[in-house]
Design an enzyme around this catalytic site. Structure first.
Site, PDB file in Angstrom:
ATOM      1  N   GLU A  86     111.382 145.980  -5.528  1.00 54.58           N
ATOM      2  CA  GLU A  86     110.999 146.594  -6.814  1.00 54.58           C
ATOM      3  C   GLU A  86     110.422 147.987  -6.658  1.00 54.58           C
ATOM      4  OE1 GLU A  86     108.239 143.760  -8.350  1.00 54.58           O
ATOM      5  OE2 GLU A  86     109.759 142.272  -8.803  1.00 54.58           O
ATOM      6  N   GLU A  96     115.105 137.568  -9.399  1.00 51.35           N
ATOM      7  CA  GLU A  96     113.947 136.847  -9.941  1.00 51.35           C
ATOM      8  C   GLU A  96     114.206 136.547 -11.407  1.00 51.35           C
ATOM      9  OE1 GLU A  96     110.301 138.965  -9.202  1.00 51.35           O
ATOM     10  OE2 GLU A  96     110.832 139.443  -7.139  1.00 51.35           O
TER      11      GLU A  96
HETATM   12 ZN    ZN Z   1     108.708 140.516  -8.688  1.00 44.49          ZN
END
Ligand code: ZN
Ligand code: ZN
Ligand code: ZN
Lengths: 652, 652, 652
Positions: C145, C317
């Site tokens: 991320e 995710e």
């Molecule tokens: Zn995450």
């Protein structure tokens, strides 16, 4: 005062020299008389220390002068170049979080930095020596827009040192300061001026008198910074006006003090930007006047800035289209640029200068409209300016503005005082005064702004002194001698000059002038007005004890005195809403023998000498004859369309 | 407990010594018994290091004592003077942005600064030695309002060093800390206590258990700071009460822990200021009670602070008129100052002391009302205080407050836990507990606050334990032994003491006490309530699995258990709105044999021993006989006007 | 493309090794294929410098591999351990206030820090050498991320040095930079790259082109940081996919550029968290879809991330229940986890991996749901994942997603440009593009996202290029060659690549493509729409001059051109509201021969090869047959319940 004229702001350094002549010709054709240049050009005037390159500027001045245009030359001190900042990085100001600000835009200097002041003196001297007697130079502008972007306050080490020196000069002994500030409170007493700190980062609020002195100091720094340049210019450029160019709703320094050192005050009128980003009006109002601007906001500034240099004032930057800096940047309604220009003349402006000639396609202001588009095509303001130029060429609007029927005291220190001690979230000096101003304007009154130092009010029918934090001796005597009606309150005379509550309680006037005491005050939520017989108080009300020499003229619904009169003095014990202010002013005007009318929200009148100007900010036509003013239109007609302008001669 | 008494806060150093005697006489005449002085006077007590000047203070004490007034002497450590700060500038706290705070107001010290602690010990010792046995000294106040203006948390180097030492003391080994904090997550493991950092400036949230330990540490620093002074005073001033003066809605340190080291808890009751600036009520409510204050907010604090020092408590600063620090500062309704005073006595206060004697015309609090105006005229609170003084002089309201019918567990660490992990923007521990408190109050119940360490709940009919983040062993055992009704949830027992989810899921109670699991939770927008048969959940709801020993007493409209009962324990699986809380509490009270009434928003009852006190915060009269309480009024009458107070004897 | 598969994120280091085997077995039983591990485990992989402990990781991989699960191994560089940070504290980033950020969560590093890059290379090399050929390793994830928590921008000394070097590389000479940036404005000219400063802390706005270059630079730093790891992995782990895992609504770096260096783009789909905390929808919409998520937000990201790595993408995710980080964290409606999973497959995802296997009872994310509860019981997502696993095991949904009927150009630099120069408070690139996307989606169109560098648009019926700040040569040529319908505007081509207004005014296209000029623009309050014949503009409108080759297709109510067409190019001169965008797209689709339907707010279609997927985010059932699509359901049915999924075969 000569006939009104038009001007424009121009940046020759932004354009190839090959188009300068054509630009000058088009300016002349448009009917412009003045061109401001140079105020951001330091990096071109001196790309490296000592490497002065003034030739291009001279060619530019010559080109403009060759077309008969008069040049206002700006000193470039609002934009010191990077090489200078790198030489003395502590010239950058420090914000209230203690963070040093950075190079990369403008106004990146600390007013207290001696080294920078010397640099300013050097470049201004060089410019004044070179161009001081150039026949094309009609006037000078010092720097630009002091305090814009909140730059009048800096919390730097150099500011602290200067502040301590300023305090020592003011108080002489540290005991005098301790006493004046009430430092016994919370053990704030100090034994040396070097123990004084800047009034930031304290745990609870810093002491109001300390903050007030810091604000006075900061204002004085702006004044002396400006005076340094004005003195140099006067020495080297005799016969030229010295101008500084102020911003809108800027109260961080005392514009009367700066104004005293210059010949002409100018200001920047951005009606749509200001309505969006610095107006207290509600959403409905902002929506309604989105493309016209607030009907009173410009006029209020015109009247303030007419006062700051004894009547001589310009608009240096007039909004010509969408700006780039408000939250929303709509395009003006067709005709508004002309209306704004005429309105300035109605209030006595000598010159209205548009910002800017051609929209720049690059850098920070590329979305700011000009008279020309980036491709040199005419922007919508161009024909509107042309129309005004043609109109002023043929109309004689007289030499003098004359004294107005009414006056309002406007006082910069009071704005600092109530910022420091609002005592209620909404209390704001500018807003309180502006509300009073608007009430008078809705009644058709023309207004002069006067400073708190005024010593003679004769000639006025009605004077308002709202929210003046401390009376000056001058003003107290002027009021005592004055025979017209006086409207005081709320909070007028609420403090001594040392920012304490007066011994015999506010207002700080002798009982033979006004026999009453403000025993206590309260600030109120906006949704809890205090009704009176005519309108209501909002945000603020005072509980007063009325002595035998005074009488209650109006009471609140809860029985408390709302208006107290003694002779020609009336005290309003709260912040009047529109209805209360209007009813009060109307009755007082009547008593003073001033005639009033009831204007719709968007229509405003302004008397200038023998003429009455009418403008229509509203969205509907308005028939001026319904006001019963009489007179005949020498411009426009009594049938006032949206964005319409009329000039009436021979009105009552 | 002796008969209730009145007092006032006084600053002799603010006034010429020539008026001290007259001030004392007027205090006595008014009916006051106690006078707090000295707590901000360090710069007058020691203008330079070592230059102790206690004589003026002695003269002041003598003057007050001469009129029979009892002095509460404050230690001046909330306002260290500038010379001291300049000696050790690192005593100033650092805010969460890493900025050092500045001198210039008050509370400008870091609780972790050893050098400053030594200075406090020095000045407190000097004062205690000089005045410890003075007959005029009735009590001492340590410092003032710990944490006011957010000062219990500092992020300074000295705080970091103390925090690391505190952690080492708590955990012994760094492995124990890594495990307790779950530092394996995101590679936060460290190999030495000196690698621990303050939980600020992290990119994402810092680890909850780390933040929780920082909050525990910070609370402990306040406690030990206070204990240092209390110990010195006790040594030198035997027989005098040691007091600390708390603020409203302050949860940053554990007041029970500070309370354990002092004799009397006092607090500052500013009902109008608090309603404006620290209440969760909506605008309509705030408007409605603008001049009266929230009907439950003061009572809630009275009940908390009655608990923190085992029943002995005062109001040290009672609002007498408009304050200067809220967003809006209205004037109290006539009669409210009297009402607030009587309400404090209803809740067991020994003394109600007004802040302050005379409004100061200078410095930060010049807009804060007193009993006297700046010109020494009587402010509106003066006659109200006088009336109370006359009333308490003739009424016998009994010696003891007695145990209440209901109790609520209030736990400071829980407020830190849910501040650290709100999991929903509105989740706030104080607010959840206050909602429960208000529901009980609307039913006419009198309430005791008890800490989470409580080991015996006998005598209560109903105990609520809302949102307690972790059960103590004491409390679990006390609940197991308790025979009254218990209301748990939401989030009660949601965590272990190490800030982890309990192994067998919340609530962290054995199945033979409460056979249910909170399988998951959700936080909700305020506009999406979860309806149940009686009222709704708002902001927060839990999905629970009910084991065979427990049963669902109420379900949500979507079929999920809303109230789960096992024996005398009830778990509320969400944040109940007014209706749900009230219905639940009412049913449980009934089951517990407690009688309830339905009170209007503004009317509240409080039983004190044999008496029931009634107060009316509302804007309408209320007839108490409609409640069917019986009894006769020994003060006021059953016809309770706005701002009315009644004391009933012989009610059921 | 292989058959779709499921996965999960797993943290073996969080759990006792004794339960690893059981975990793996349950994963397998659930029907999962992939397990991501390791990405935050640096402190366990190297607790002290050089003390590499990879054995536990190998045992974990072996355990998972033993059950036939495929491991995605994350490099741990998002969480450098404390010992490393203490070695070089200047690796911590600096925020826009100049404050150094701290250790204690994650992503605490500066992309420009060379020392940290070397450390990353070292640990990634060690991992890749050890596990590169392990048969259980199916893929690698670099870091995690990028930019999450706003970490792509740092204002540190190392960033400044790297920025200066980047500028020197780009411009060669300082004169070129001065010209490109328009530094003559406000005397911003500099004579050396070492005089360039970071574009923060300026008094007024920093120069847009300077800010734009800083943003380009910062994006490039992310790209090169990622490439460093990707190169190492490819060298040591042949045949494995390299993945980076992106976040939602993150535009701070160019994902196309990062995507070019990896094999597969993955992203994190948190529909409920995103609706609460990063959606522009109003409260009513947020309330309505609180438990379902925005019906278009996920799809938009699916389509973007399908583009960034040439069609190969995963969800790494997937939200399985309440998260812990939004303002409100409700529980998903039953069936939504399955719906979200299927929707990803509809858009071409290869893998949907849930975050996370078991809810951690400790540390920052203890309130984040998993497939298992902290007590290892099944959370509600568990059976939903199981259902999907069973469904994908038996359904053949084909190998390829295929080209969509419509395309939208999405351009990261444009988001920086309009963040730098919004010119109206609401103007936001993501929002403008998303509005266009939603209009197409309501009409049932499937959409491909293409970058601004696209050189071939053939195959599309309709292409939209909203708000592209500057055309690329590729795109201009692609549009010239394109035969489908093209929707441009607002602000498309408003700038040159140097962030200046194009010489011949926007849009920056030759007149033989589009013969019109945007003469001026305005930004508008949200409550002042500009009506047209079909819908209205909101927030933004442009005044255009239409040349002879173009024609006005739709006018605003005030007579200004609203839609201008030239051949297949249509320019929308403002920000269309829902109605205007929908009417425009519908008409253009029709002209392009694309069939459209009118979908209710909650129902969405997506064609994947021969199949059409339908999902119902709404709260009411919907009968798909009313759309007249034909075809038969191979999953679900035409009667689409809330949270229902249907796959239709043979639709028109
Ligand atoms: Zn995450
Ligand atoms: Zn800072
Ligand atoms: Zn206090």
């Amino acid at each position: 005062m000569s006939a009104p004229a038009l001007g424009v702001c121009y940046y020759p350094e932004h354009w190839p020299e090959s188009i300068w002549a054509e630009d000058a010709r088009r300016m002349k054709d448009l009917g412009l008389s003045f061109v401001r240049i140079g105020e951001f050009a330091w990096s071109r005037l001196e790309p490296k220390r000592g490497d002065l390159r003034f030739d291009w500027l001279e060619r530019s001045i010559d080109t403009l002068h060759g077309e008969g245009l008069k040049v206002v030359l700006g000193t470039p001190t609002a934009t010191p170049p990077k090489w200078l900042v790198d030489e003395m990085p502590d010239m950058l100001p420090v914000d209230e979080n203690g963070h040093r600000r950075a190079f990369g835009s403008r106004r990146h200097y600390d007013f207290s930095h001696e080294g920078y002041r010397e640099e300013c003196a050097r470049i201004v001297t060089a410019l004044a020596e070179r161009f001081g007697n150039h026949p094309g130079i009609a006037a000078w502008q010092t720097d630009n827009e002091y305090d814009c972007h909140g730059t009048a306050l800096s919390y730097s080490p150099v500011a602290l040192a200067a502040y301590r020196a300023w305090l020592k000069e003011k108080y002489g002994t540290i005991d005098a300061l301790n006493t004046a500030w009430g430092n016994v409170f919370w053990s704030m007493e100090v034994d040396d001026f070097d123990r004084i700190e800047l009034p930031i980062a304290t745990i609870a609020d810093a002491n109001p008198p300390a903050r007030m002195d810091f604000r006075r100091f900061a204002s004085d720094q702006v004044v002396s910074f400006n005076r340094l340049q004005a003195d140099i210019i006067r020495k080297h450029s005799p016969g030229r006006d010295v101008i500084h160019n102020f911003m809108g709703r800027t109260t961080t320094f005392d514009h009367f003090d700066v104004g005293a050192d210059i010949d002409v005050t100018s200001w920047d009128a951005y009606p749509l930007g200001f309505l969006d980003d610095r107006s207290d009006r509600d959403d409905e109002w902002k929506r309604r006047f989105m493309r016209a601007g607030d009907p009173d906001f410009q006029a209020f500034h015109h009247d303030i800035y007419r006062a700051t240099s004894n009547g001589r004032w310009w608009i240096m930057e007039q909004q010509p289209g969408p700006v780039n800096w408000a939250s929303h940047n709509p395009t003006p309604r067709e005709g508004q640029v002309r209306l704004w220009t005429w309105e300035a003349f109605a209030h006595g402006a000598e010159v209205v200068s548009y910002f800017r000639w051609r929209q720049a396609p690059f850098a920070q202001e590329q979305m700011h409209a000009g008279l020309l588009r980036p491709d040199s095509g005419e922007a919508p303001a161009f024909p509107e300016a042309k129309k005004v130029a043609e109109e002023i060429a043929v109309l004689d609007i007289g030499a003098e503005s004359g004294q107005s029927a009414a006056a309002i005291v406007f006082d910069y220190p009071s704005s600092w005082a109530w910022e420091i001690e609002d005592q209620g979230a909404e209390f704001d000096y500018f807003r309180v005064v502006f509300d009073t101003y608007c009430a008078m304007r809705r009644l058709g009154l023309s207004i002069d702004i006067v400073p708190a130092s005024v010593s003679d009010l004769s000639g006025y029918g009605l004077v308002a002194v709202p929210a003046l934090f401390a009376f000056t001796e001058n003003l107290t005597q002027a009021l005592a001698a004055f025979e017209g009606e006086v409207l005081l309150g709320p909070r007028s005379g609420a403090k001594t000059k040392d920012f304490a509550i007066p011994e015999s309680l506010p207002p700080d006037l002798p009982a033979d002038m006004l026999d009453m005491k403000v025993a206590r005050v309260e600030s109120l939520r906006g949704d809890v007005p205090v009704p009176t017989g005519a309108g209501a108080f909002r945000f603020w009300r005072e509980f007063v004890e009325v002595g035998p020499k005074a009488e209650t003229e109006l009471a609140s619904a809860d029985g408390e005195p709302a208006l107290v009169r003694q002779g020609n003095l009336v005290y309003m014990a709260g912040w009047g809403d529109e209805a209360l202010l209007e009813a009060t002013v109307k009755a007082m005007a009547e008593r003073a023998g001033l005639s009033t009318v009831d204007l719709p929200d968007g229509v405003r009148l302004r008397r200038r000498g023998r003429l009455v100007f009418a403008v229509n900010y509203g969205n509907e036509r308005f028939d001026l004859t319904t006001l019963g003013l009489g007179g005949t239109a020498i411009l426009g007609s009594a049938d006032l369309a949206p964005s319409g302008v009329a000039i009436l001669e021979g009105t009552r």
